[in-house]
Design a protein around this motif. Sequence first.
Motif, PDB file in Angstrom:
ATOM      1  N   GLN A  62      -8.897  24.490  23.698  1.00  0.00           N
ATOM      2  CA  GLN A  62      -6.926  23.612  24.366  1.00  0.00           C
ATOM      3  C   GLN A  62      -5.520  23.862  23.949  1.00  0.00           C
ATOM      4  N   LEU A  63      -6.189  22.936  22.744  1.00  0.00           N
ATOM      5  CA  LEU A  63      -5.082  22.873  22.070  1.00  0.00           C
ATOM      6  C   LEU A  63      -3.698  23.953  21.227  1.00  0.00           C
ATOM      7  N   ILE A  64      -4.582  25.282  21.988  1.00  0.00           N
ATOM      8  CA  ILE A  64      -3.380  25.816  22.013  1.00  0.00           C
ATOM      9  C   ILE A  64      -2.615  25.941  22.983  1.00  0.00           C
ATOM     10  N   ILE A  65      -3.475  26.115  24.068  1.00  0.00           N
ATOM     11  CA  ILE A  65      -3.215  26.897  24.800  1.00  0.00           C
ATOM     12  C   ILE A  65      -1.827  25.123  25.709  1.00  0.00           C
ATOM     13  N   GLY A  66      -2.542  24.043  25.384  1.00  0.00           N
ATOM     14  CA  GLY A  66      -1.489  22.806  25.541  1.00  0.00           C
ATOM     15  C   GLY A  66       0.049  22.275  24.082  1.00  0.00           C
ATOM     16  N   PHE A  67      -0.145  23.759  23.759  1.00  0.00           N
ATOM     17  CA  PHE A  67       0.883  23.554  22.486  1.00  0.00           C
ATOM     18  C   PHE A  67       1.760  24.977  22.640  1.00  0.00           C
ATOM     19  N   ILE A  68       1.578  25.944  23.444  1.00  0.00           N
ATOM     20  CA  ILE A  68       2.138  26.866  24.480  1.00  0.00           C
ATOM     21  C   ILE A  68       3.656  26.423  25.386  1.00  0.00           C
ATOM     22  N   GLY A  69       1.783  25.822  26.382  1.00  0.00           N
ATOM     23  CA  GLY A  69       2.623  25.215  27.604  1.00  0.00           C
ATOM     24  C   GLY A  69       3.166  24.063  26.967  1.00  0.00           C
ATOM     25  N   ALA A  70       3.286  23.678  26.393  1.00  0.00           N
ATOM     26  CA  ALA A  70       3.886  22.375  25.871  1.00  0.00           C
ATOM     27  C   ALA A  70       5.423  22.607  25.473  1.00  0.00           C
ATOM     28  N   CYS A  71       5.108  24.171  24.947  1.00  0.00           N
ATOM     29  CA  CYS A  71       6.403  24.616  24.213  1.00  0.00           C
ATOM     30  C   CYS A  71       7.136  25.085  25.015  1.00  0.00           C
TER      31      CYS A  71
END
Length: 84
Positions: A62-71
């Motif tokens: 979820q950290l990876i998904i959140g990072f990509i989504g926020a970018c």
Amino acid sequence: MTGIGWLAAIIIGAIAGWLAEQFMKSHMGLLMNIILGIGGALILNAILMAIVGETLGGWLGQLIIGFIGACLLIWIGRMLRRST
């Protein structure tokens, strides 16, 4: 967010948003980092569920998904500001 509680989602969202803020060189503040991290994760999770049928689970996923989504959200926000 899959498999994590609301408190964990806020913490992961804040970290993901902060990482995206550093990576994209934008200065948004803590509350916006949390919103971008959680919002980005929700949007990207929905996209992955629609296309692939599953998403990354657990804190790290979820950290990876959140990072990509926020970018992506920061990038879209920049494109919208430039077009107006």
